[in-house]
Enzyme design. Structure first.
Site, PDB file in Angstrom:
ATOM      1  N   ARG A   1      47.701  -1.949 -41.839  1.00 42.93           N
ATOM      2  CA  ARG A   1      48.205  -2.987 -42.746  1.00 42.93           C
ATOM      3  C   ARG A   1      47.095  -3.761 -43.420  1.00 42.93           C
ATOM      4  O   ARG A   1      47.221  -4.200 -44.547  1.00 42.93           O
ATOM      5  CB  ARG A   1      49.085  -3.985 -41.971  1.00 42.93           C
ATOM      6  CG  ARG A   1      50.453  -3.457 -41.625  1.00 42.93           C
ATOM      7  CD  ARG A   1      51.089  -4.296 -40.561  1.00 42.93           C
ATOM      8  NE  ARG A   1      50.356  -4.153 -39.313  1.00 42.93           N
ATOM      9  CZ  ARG A   1      50.737  -4.664 -38.153  1.00 42.93           C
ATOM     10  NH1 ARG A   1      51.826  -5.395 -38.093  1.00 42.93           N
ATOM     11  NH2 ARG A   1      50.017  -4.474 -37.073  1.00 42.93           N
TER      12      ARG A   1
ATOM     13  N   SER B   1      55.631  -6.707 -35.063  1.00 44.12           N
ATOM     14  CA  SER B   1      56.501  -6.879 -33.900  1.00 44.12           C
ATOM     15  C   SER B   1      56.432  -8.329 -33.416  1.00 44.12           C
ATOM     16  O   SER B   1      57.441  -8.905 -33.002  1.00 44.12           O
ATOM     17  CB  SER B   1      56.065  -5.940 -32.775  1.00 44.12           C
ATOM     18  OG  SER B   1      56.208  -4.605 -33.193  1.00 44.12           O
TER      19      SER B   1
ATOM     20  N   LYS C   1      52.081  -4.547 -14.798  1.00 39.93           N
ATOM     21  CA  LYS C   1      52.565  -5.805 -15.370  1.00 39.93           C
ATOM     22  C   LYS C   1      53.506  -5.543 -16.549  1.00 39.93           C
ATOM     23  O   LYS C   1      53.158  -4.918 -17.541  1.00 39.93           O
ATOM     24  CB  LYS C   1      51.405  -6.719 -15.785  1.00 39.93           C
ATOM     25  CG  LYS C   1      50.498  -6.191 -16.846  1.00 39.93           C
ATOM     26  CD  LYS C   1      49.521  -7.290 -17.247  1.00 39.93           C
ATOM     27  CE  LYS C   1      48.675  -6.908 -18.335  1.00 39.93           C
ATOM     28  NZ  LYS C   1      48.089  -6.756 -19.292  1.00 39.93           N
TER      29      LYS C   1
ATOM     30  N   HIS D   1      57.240   0.508 -38.755  1.00 37.20           N
ATOM     31  CA  HIS D   1      56.995   1.696 -37.923  1.00 37.20           C
ATOM     32  C   HIS D   1      57.821   2.883 -38.436  1.00 37.20           C
ATOM     33  O   HIS D   1      57.340   4.011 -38.513  1.00 37.20           O
ATOM     34  CB  HIS D   1      57.382   1.420 -36.461  1.00 37.20           C
ATOM     35  CG  HIS D   1      56.559   0.354 -35.793  1.00 37.20           C
ATOM     36  ND1 HIS D   1      57.111  -0.711 -35.125  1.00 37.20           N
ATOM     37  CD2 HIS D   1      55.210   0.203 -35.696  1.00 37.20           C
ATOM     38  CE1 HIS D   1      56.137  -1.467 -34.630  1.00 37.20           C
ATOM     39  NE2 HIS D   1      54.981  -0.948 -34.962  1.00 37.20           N
TER      40      HIS D   1
HETATM   41  P1  ADP Z   1      49.944  -1.418 -30.576  1.00 38.18           P
HETATM   42  O1  ADP Z   1      50.398  -2.290 -29.465  1.00 38.18           O
HETATM   43  O2  ADP Z   1      49.363  -0.123 -30.105  1.00 38.18           O
HETATM   44  O3  ADP Z   1      49.098  -2.078 -31.637  1.00 38.18           O
HETATM   45  P2  ADP Z   1      52.274  -1.563 -32.295  1.00 38.18           P
HETATM   46  O4  ADP Z   1      53.617  -1.275 -31.754  1.00 38.18           O
HETATM   47  O5  ADP Z   1      51.989  -2.997 -32.625  1.00 38.18           O
HETATM   48  O6  ADP Z   1      51.270  -0.958 -31.251  1.00 38.18           O
HETATM   49  O7  ADP Z   1      51.984  -0.693 -33.583  1.00 38.18           O
HETATM   50  C1  ADP Z   1      51.896   0.703 -33.553  1.00 38.18           C
HETATM   51  C2  ADP Z   1      51.227   1.208 -34.838  1.00 38.18           C
HETATM   52  O8  ADP Z   1      52.033   0.855 -35.971  1.00 38.18           O
HETATM   53  C3  ADP Z   1      49.858   0.606 -35.107  1.00 38.18           C
HETATM   54  O9  ADP Z   1      49.039   1.604 -35.678  1.00 38.18           O
HETATM   55  C4  ADP Z   1      50.129  -0.478 -36.112  1.00 38.18           C
HETATM   56  O10 ADP Z   1      49.003  -0.757 -36.916  1.00 38.18           O
HETATM   57  C5  ADP Z   1      51.244   0.148 -36.916  1.00 38.18           C
HETATM   58  N1  ADP Z   1      52.111  -0.819 -37.613  1.00 38.18           N
HETATM   59  C6  ADP Z   1      52.723  -1.902 -37.086  1.00 38.18           C
HETATM   60  N2  ADP Z   1      53.448  -2.554 -38.024  1.00 38.18           N
HETATM   61  C7  ADP Z   1      53.280  -1.863 -39.190  1.00 38.18           C
HETATM   62  C8  ADP Z   1      53.747  -2.053 -40.533  1.00 38.18           C
HETATM   63  N3  ADP Z   1      54.527  -3.077 -40.868  1.00 38.18           N
HETATM   64  N4  ADP Z   1      53.365  -1.148 -41.464  1.00 38.18           N
HETATM   65  C9  ADP Z   1      52.547  -0.120 -41.111  1.00 38.18           C
HETATM   66  N5  ADP Z   1      52.060   0.110 -39.874  1.00 38.18           N
HETATM   67  C10 ADP Z   1      52.422  -0.751 -38.925  1.00 38.18           C
END
Ligand code: ADP
Length: 153
Positions: free
Chosen positions: A93, A131, A43, A19
């Site tokens: 990704r 995550s 929730k 991120h």
């Molecule tokens: P959500 O719950 O909305 O999917 P995330 O917190 O999982 O939110 O991710 C937010 C954004 O960051 C999304 O667009 C996701 O694809 C991107 N993202 C997550 N991990 C990575 C990574 N390792 N490299 C690039 N983008 C990422």
């Protein structure tokens, strides 16, 4: 000229180096980036407490006055509009991310026509960081520090 403000919405449970990479690269495109942690007031299914995560993300970007960290619990498009953000920043990704991002960006376009979604392809060394993997490792007592751009307290 109007400020180019991008909203970077997500769960960020937790916010990872993947991120961070998207935000830092986004700074080359936008004047201001609002990192927005979505939550559902009804929730609470988060693993990391949301206000703690806000503080940790703020600590990671403390030297950038044009990066803000907030929480929200409404439609992303509506929240973007209220904050004067005409861009939605997201990371990609793999094809799974693409399928998901493609459909939500079409919905957001319907809800707020002037909102342009901008996708940055992950930097290869962060491509496998998610995550959910970090939560899994943390749950079983593994060291997650190298996946995160701040120190977990
Ligand atoms: P959500 O719950 O909305 O999917 P995330 O917190 O999982 O939110 O991710 C937010 C954004 O960051 C999304 O667009 C996701 O694809 C991107 N993202 C997550 N991990 C990575 C990574 N390792 N490299 C690039 N983008 C990422």
């Amino acid at each position: 000229m109007t400020k180019r403000i991008a909203l970077f919405p997500g769960s960020f449970d937790p916010f990872t180096k993947g991120h961070e990479d998207i935000v830092l690269r986004g700074l080359q495109l936008f004047d201001e980036i609002i990192i927005a942690l979505g939550y559902n007031a009804q929730k609470s299914t988060r693993y990391f407490e949301i206000n703690m995560m806000v503080n940790l993300i703020e600590s990671a970007f403390s030297k950038y006055p044009n990066i803000k960290v907030v929480t929200f619990s409404e439609l992303t498009a509506e929240f973007a509009r209220k904050n004067g953000a005409r861009f939605l920043l997201r990371g990609l990704r793999n094809t799974t991310d693409f399928e998901y991002e493609n459909s939500i960006s079409q919905v957001n376009r319907q809800l707020y026509t002037d909102l342009e979604s901008v996708f940055l392809i992950t930097t290869p060394k962060f491509a496998w960081i998610s995550s959910s993997i970090v939560r899994e490792v943390h749950k079983y007592g593994g060291d997650v520090s190298e996946f995160l751009p701040y120190q977990l307290r």
